[in-house]
Design an enzyme around this catalytic site. Sequence first.
Site, PDB file in Angstrom:
ATOM      1  N   SER A   1      59.674 -14.913  27.015  1.00  0.00           N
ATOM      2  CA  SER A   1      59.443 -13.558  27.513  1.00  0.00           C
ATOM      3  C   SER A   1      58.946 -12.693  26.369  1.00  0.00           C
ATOM      4  CB  SER A   1      60.752 -12.982  28.072  1.00  0.00           C
ATOM      5  OG  SER A   1      60.660 -11.596  28.333  1.00  0.00           O
TER       6      SER A   1
ATOM      7  N   TYR B   1      69.741 -11.229  27.986  1.00  0.00           N
ATOM      8  CA  TYR B   1      68.398 -11.740  28.267  1.00  0.00           C
ATOM      9  C   TYR B   1      67.653 -12.069  26.982  1.00  0.00           C
ATOM     10  CZ  TYR B   1      63.982 -12.186  30.808  1.00  0.00           C
ATOM     11  OH  TYR B   1      62.809 -12.669  31.356  1.00  0.00           O
TER      12      TYR B   1
END
Length: 272
Positions: free
Chosen positions: A141, A154
Amino acid sequence: MQVNDCVAVLTGAGSGIGRALAVALAQRGCHLALADVNAAALAQTAEQVRAEGVRVSEHPLDVANRASVAALPQAVMAQHGQVDLLINNAGVALGGNFDQVKTEDFDWLMAINFDAVVCMTRAFLPLLKQRQAARIVNVSSLFGLITPAGQTAYCASKFAVRGFSNALRLELQGGPVGVTVVHPGGVATAIATSARPPAGVDEAEHARKLKQAEKLLRMPPPRAAEIILNGIERDKPRVVVGNDARILSWLERLMPVNYWRLLPGIATQKTN
């Protein structure tokens, strides 16, 4: 790597980037073993890509279930007889600061976003090594490059995917299996808006933050899929998806500690 007549195993195929990747691969003549925890969404993707005339198998799968992951290679081989490409795309999100996130929620996210990448790689690597040219593609990401507040879990998972991928690439160097790590920026998927809220957080405040996040998700998934596949076909070790990800990646390298001071201004400009 040319994906025509290859077999790709793709997790998270039921929606978002995963579905777009399935379609783009099928259009290039790649046969598909599609996996997703949502069997209904998986069936929709499979129906869509079968129209391209490729061989498709559906595998409802919870990637956090190690026994199910370990059994997947045998099921894929029974349907396809080979595996050339493994794309670890499945992922989830979790909002809230570290002291707001329960231990079980943190562990839930790590099991899907990172542990599953390791387990899928371990399960399919022996099959990939049998091919003349093969590739593992791990989707990290933008938050595997930068670290915003409220994304402790995350970021931890996506930085882990990045580190694992980079080290694995060096270990496999000289053999038939390459490794690509992907860092998507603001792609218009449901991962942010469907993020699990932390316990005890005001619902209105959580909804406000989700709305802010949604404004930054602009790139259509099919465009992201094309960028990723172009990187795969060029054997790129890293694929950064989107101008936002490229700019912030450059800024983090330039100012690795203090880059965040500039980001509120950048975010304001992007949403105006």
